[in-house]
Design an enzyme around this catalytic site. Structure first.
Site, PDB file in Angstrom:
ATOM      1  N   THR A 121     -15.094 -50.287  38.291  1.00 45.70           N
ATOM      2  CA  THR A 121     -14.560 -50.165  39.174  1.00 45.70           C
ATOM      3  C   THR A 121     -14.903 -51.406  39.875  1.00 45.70           C
ATOM      4  O   THR A 121     -15.585 -52.157  39.819  1.00 45.70           O
ATOM      5  CB  THR A 121     -15.011 -49.532  39.974  1.00 45.70           C
ATOM      6  N   CYS A 255     -20.632 -44.115  42.282  1.00 47.00           N
ATOM      7  CA  CYS A 255     -19.321 -44.556  43.161  1.00 47.00           C
ATOM      8  C   CYS A 255     -18.968 -44.401  44.329  1.00 47.00           C
ATOM      9  O   CYS A 255     -19.038 -45.773  44.753  1.00 47.00           O
ATOM     10  CB  CYS A 255     -18.418 -43.688  42.133  1.00 47.00           C
ATOM     11  N   LYS A 315     -24.897 -33.958  42.748  1.00 46.75           N
ATOM     12  CA  LYS A 315     -24.235 -33.217  43.011  1.00 46.75           C
ATOM     13  C   LYS A 315     -24.061 -32.135  41.940  1.00 46.75           C
ATOM     14  O   LYS A 315     -25.542 -32.201  41.015  1.00 46.75           O
ATOM     15  CB  LYS A 315     -23.030 -33.428  43.186  1.00 46.75           C
TER      16      LYS A 315
HETATM   17  N1  LIG Z   1     -19.406 -41.729  36.591  1.00 48.50           N
HETATM   18  C1  LIG Z   1     -18.354 -41.967  37.868  1.00 48.50           C
HETATM   19  O1  LIG Z   1     -18.354 -40.748  38.201  1.00 48.50           O
HETATM   20  C2  LIG Z   1     -17.161 -43.204  37.370  1.00 48.50           C
HETATM   21  C3  LIG Z   1     -16.089 -42.849  37.993  1.00 48.50           C
HETATM   22  C4  LIG Z   1     -14.826 -43.524  37.550  1.00 48.50           C
HETATM   23  C5  LIG Z   1     -15.021 -44.922  38.240  1.00 48.50           C
HETATM   24  N2  LIG Z   1     -16.247 -45.562  37.567  1.00 48.50           N
HETATM   25  C6  LIG Z   1     -16.719 -47.184  36.882  1.00 48.50           C
HETATM   26  O2  LIG Z   1     -16.893 -46.685  35.876  1.00 48.50           O
HETATM   27  C7  LIG Z   1     -18.029 -48.326  35.619  1.00 48.50           C
HETATM   28  C8  LIG Z   1     -18.613 -47.284  34.588  1.00 48.50           C
HETATM   29  O3  LIG Z   1     -19.258 -46.443  35.421  1.00 48.50           O
HETATM   30  P1  LIG Z   1     -20.206 -45.363  34.759  1.00 48.50           P
HETATM   31  O4  LIG Z   1     -21.255 -44.443  35.476  1.00 48.50           O
HETATM   32  O5  LIG Z   1     -20.285 -44.806  33.121  1.00 48.50           O
HETATM   33  O6  LIG Z   1     -21.282 -46.329  34.239  1.00 48.50           O
HETATM   34  P2  LIG Z   1     -22.669 -45.875  33.117  1.00 48.50           P
HETATM   35  O7  LIG Z   1     -24.200 -47.436  34.158  1.00 48.50           O
HETATM   36  O8  LIG Z   1     -23.271 -44.732  33.016  1.00 48.50           O
HETATM   37  O9  LIG Z   1     -22.431 -46.817  31.918  1.00 48.50           O
HETATM   38  C9  LIG Z   1     -22.248 -48.125  31.830  1.00 48.50           C
HETATM   39  C10 LIG Z   1     -22.270 -48.679  30.363  1.00 48.50           C
HETATM   40  O10 LIG Z   1     -21.861 -49.966  29.965  1.00 48.50           O
HETATM   41  C11 LIG Z   1     -23.146 -50.669  29.330  1.00 48.50           C
HETATM   42  N3  LIG Z   1     -23.534 -52.161  29.343  1.00 48.50           N
HETATM   43  C12 LIG Z   1     -24.062 -52.716  30.031  1.00 48.50           C
HETATM   44  N4  LIG Z   1     -23.685 -53.788  30.107  1.00 48.50           N
HETATM   45  C13 LIG Z   1     -22.686 -54.348  28.606  1.00 48.50           C
HETATM   46  C14 LIG Z   1     -22.370 -55.224  27.998  1.00 48.50           C
HETATM   47  N5  LIG Z   1     -21.871 -56.373  28.177  1.00 48.50           N
HETATM   48  N6  LIG Z   1     -21.879 -54.808  26.538  1.00 48.50           N
HETATM   49  C15 LIG Z   1     -21.746 -53.514  26.181  1.00 48.50           C
HETATM   50  N7  LIG Z   1     -22.136 -52.519  27.170  1.00 48.50           N
HETATM   51  C16 LIG Z   1     -22.715 -52.118  28.017  1.00 48.50           C
HETATM   52  C17 LIG Z   1     -24.683 -49.760  29.755  1.00 48.50           C
HETATM   53  O11 LIG Z   1     -26.021 -49.491  28.795  1.00 48.50           O
HETATM   54  C18 LIG Z   1     -24.468 -48.149  30.387  1.00 48.50           C
HETATM   55  O12 LIG Z   1     -24.379 -47.511  29.237  1.00 48.50           O
HETATM   56  C19 LIG Z   1     -18.344 -48.857  36.984  1.00 48.50           C
HETATM   57  O13 LIG Z   1     -17.041 -49.683  37.693  1.00 48.50           O
HETATM   58  C20 LIG Z   1     -18.211 -47.443  37.680  1.00 48.50           C
HETATM   59  O14 LIG Z   1     -17.643 -47.402  38.917  1.00 48.50           O
HETATM   60  C21 LIG Z   1     -17.242 -44.574  37.842  1.00 48.50           C
END
Ligand SMILES: NC(=O)c1ccc[n+]([C@@H]2O[C@H](COP(=O)([O-])OP(=O)(O)OC[C@H]3O[C@@H](n4cnc5c(N)ncnc54)[C@H](O)[C@@H]3O)[C@@H](O)[C@H]2O)c1
Length: 426
Positions: A121, A255, A315
């Site tokens: 996002t 989020c 949640k």
């Molecule tokens: N979690 C949700 O429910 C959800 C839903 C929709 C959108 N999003 C969006 O998706 C994105 C990811 O969210 P998430 O919850 O999966 O995050 P998260 O923190 O669970 O995972 C992110 C991963 O990216 C890795 N990372 C960081 N920098 C990196 C790099 N340079 N190269 C490779 N890997 C790298 C981290 O080590 C981590 O494992 C965010 O922008 C979030 O807003 C999340």
């Protein structure tokens, strides 16, 4: 896109792991990369790094199609479409921190051989900035709408798939559309900036619904109405709908808090004061404080009191603790001198890293033993089936603040509890 083309996933957290597992489930080869070596080592050994229904089953079933790596070179060699799923946490100012996205972009060439598909996002304008930086890097915005707790189902059966591409990148949008079409759901083809805004606006709208119903709850308490009845009556109006009308402690998670703040900041940086969203965020902060007042109404000063938190995750059906209400509540309770004991069916491991000075119990029964009050923070299904009469007898004071309006007040009162909901008559 040819049938056997491999998909690249960068960042293997909640979104990345679900994306990788689900694309493998529908028959694609996937190479998934993360900078976190421990996480990749665990995944290679078949250990699942998040609590998410069905993810373990998918990873086991599709192991042959999934490669986990820490080497970006592996991804670039094998995949053309690179799904960027890295985290975009808030900075101190509330803007989205795009440093991880930037470090991914920095690793990519602009030889026209790869396309970045942005699932993270990001603020509207991010895609345009990346294209300015790397004019030959093809780019598509494909925001993710999955919900933790039902992420696999959401991914495999989306309501809609939004694909934003600008001139010249239609081939990537076509390839992404081809990947998602078998999953069903409305396909929304648009430009990059609009796709980016769809994501931020959707989360801001849902957060607004939550803060709205929480304010209705607070007014209901003043006028003797029951917000659960009000929400039921409102939700039957098709223009309103019943979703996100559950009053409670407010929104948390990875989020809503960050995305509402990021949109507010994005607007501000663009010269527009987003007044409504400013209030939505403020109402959400204040909502948690109301619980303290409810406790004090029954117990007086909280110093020395033993307060049990039932549920810690933001949640149910997840162990995600990011921006969970339990973090704020445990700190405030301890700030008032209370002793906090907590129980969560799955989030204890993550919670131990974040909650200082909290005693952890192995069950709800253990948490409530000798407690002066309990706060239901997360509506885990198992809490509905507890023997509340037996629990009332084990507590020093049978007081329950139901922070999610999850339990039946009459049943709890019959069991001997002083029951306080959110926006329900006392
Ligand atoms: N979690 C949700 O429910 C959800 C839903 C929709 C959108 N999003 C969006 O998706 C994105 C990811 O969210 P998430 O919850 O999966 O995050 P998260 O923190 O669970 O995972 C992110 C991963 O990216 C890795 N990372 C960081 N920098 C990196 C790099 N340079 N190269 C490779 N890997 C790298 C981290 O080590 C981590 O494992 C965010 O922008 C979030 O807003 C999340």
């Amino acid at each position: 896109m040819s049938e056997n083309e491999t998909i690249g996933v960068i960042g293997v957290g909640w979104v990345g792991l679900v994306t990788a597992a689900c694309f493998a489930e529908v028959g694609h080869d996937v190479v998934a990369m993360d900078v976190d070596e421990a996480k990749i080592a665990a995944l290679r050994e078949g250990k699942v790094t998040i609590h998410e229904p069905r993810i373990e089953e998918l990873l086991q079933r599709n192991g042959e199609r999934l490669t986990f790596t820490t080497d970006m070179g592996d991804v670039l060699d094998r995949a053309r479409l690179l799904f960027c799923c890295v985290d975009t946490p808030p900075t101190y100012s509330g803007d989205a921190d795009l440093s991880r996205v930037q470090s991914v972009v920095d690793r990519l060439g602009d030889d026209g051989g790869h396309a970045l598909v942005m699932k993270s996002t990001v603020p509207a304008g991010t895609g345009a900035a990346i294209r300015r930086d790397k004019p030959d890097l093809a780019y598509v915005a494909c925001p993710e709408f999955l919900k933790e707790g039902s992420a696999v189902e959401d991914f495999l059966h989306p309501d809609r798939v939004v694909i934003g591409a600008d001139a010249g990148d239609e081939w990537v949008a076509d390839a992404v559309e081809e990947l998602y079409r078998p999953l069903g759901g409305e396909l929304v083809r648009t430009d990059v900036a609009s796709a980016e805004m769809v994501k931020l606006a959707s989360n801001a709208f849902l957060a607004t619904k939550i803060s709205f119903i929480n304010e209705i709850a607070n007014v209901s308490e003043e006028v003797g109405a029951d917000v659960t009845e009000v929400a039921r009556g409102m939700g039957l109006d098709k223009r309103i709908g019943p979703a996100f009308l559950q009053a409670g402690l407010g929104f948390g998670g990875s989020c809503f808090p960050k995305d509402t703040t990021a949109l507010k900041q994005l607007a501000g940086n663009s010269g527009y004061h987003f007044q409504l969203l400013t209030s939505v965020i403020e109402v959400n902060e204040l909502q948690k404080r109301r619980v303290m007042k409810k406790l004090e109404k029954h117990l007086g000063a909280l110093a020395g009191k033993r307060v049990a938190l039932l549920g810690l995750a933001f949640k149910p059906n997840t162990d995600d603790m990011r921006e969970a209400s339990s973090l704020v509540l445990s700190a405030r309770l301890q700030g008032e001198g209370a002793r906090v004991v907590a129980y969560d069916p799955v989030a204890e491991e993550r919670a131990r890293e974040l909650l200082e000075g909290v005693e952890f119990a192995g069950s709800a029964e253990e948490a409530l033993e000798g407690a002066d009050a309990a706060i239901l923070v997360t509506e885990w299904a198992e809490f509905a089936d507890l023997d509340w009469s037996a629990l009332a007898a084990r507590m020093a004071t049978p007081l329950l603040v139901d922070g999610r309006n999850f339990l039946d007040p009459a049943r709890l009162r019959d069991a001997g509890f002083a029951y306080e909901g959110i926006g329900r008559p006392g």
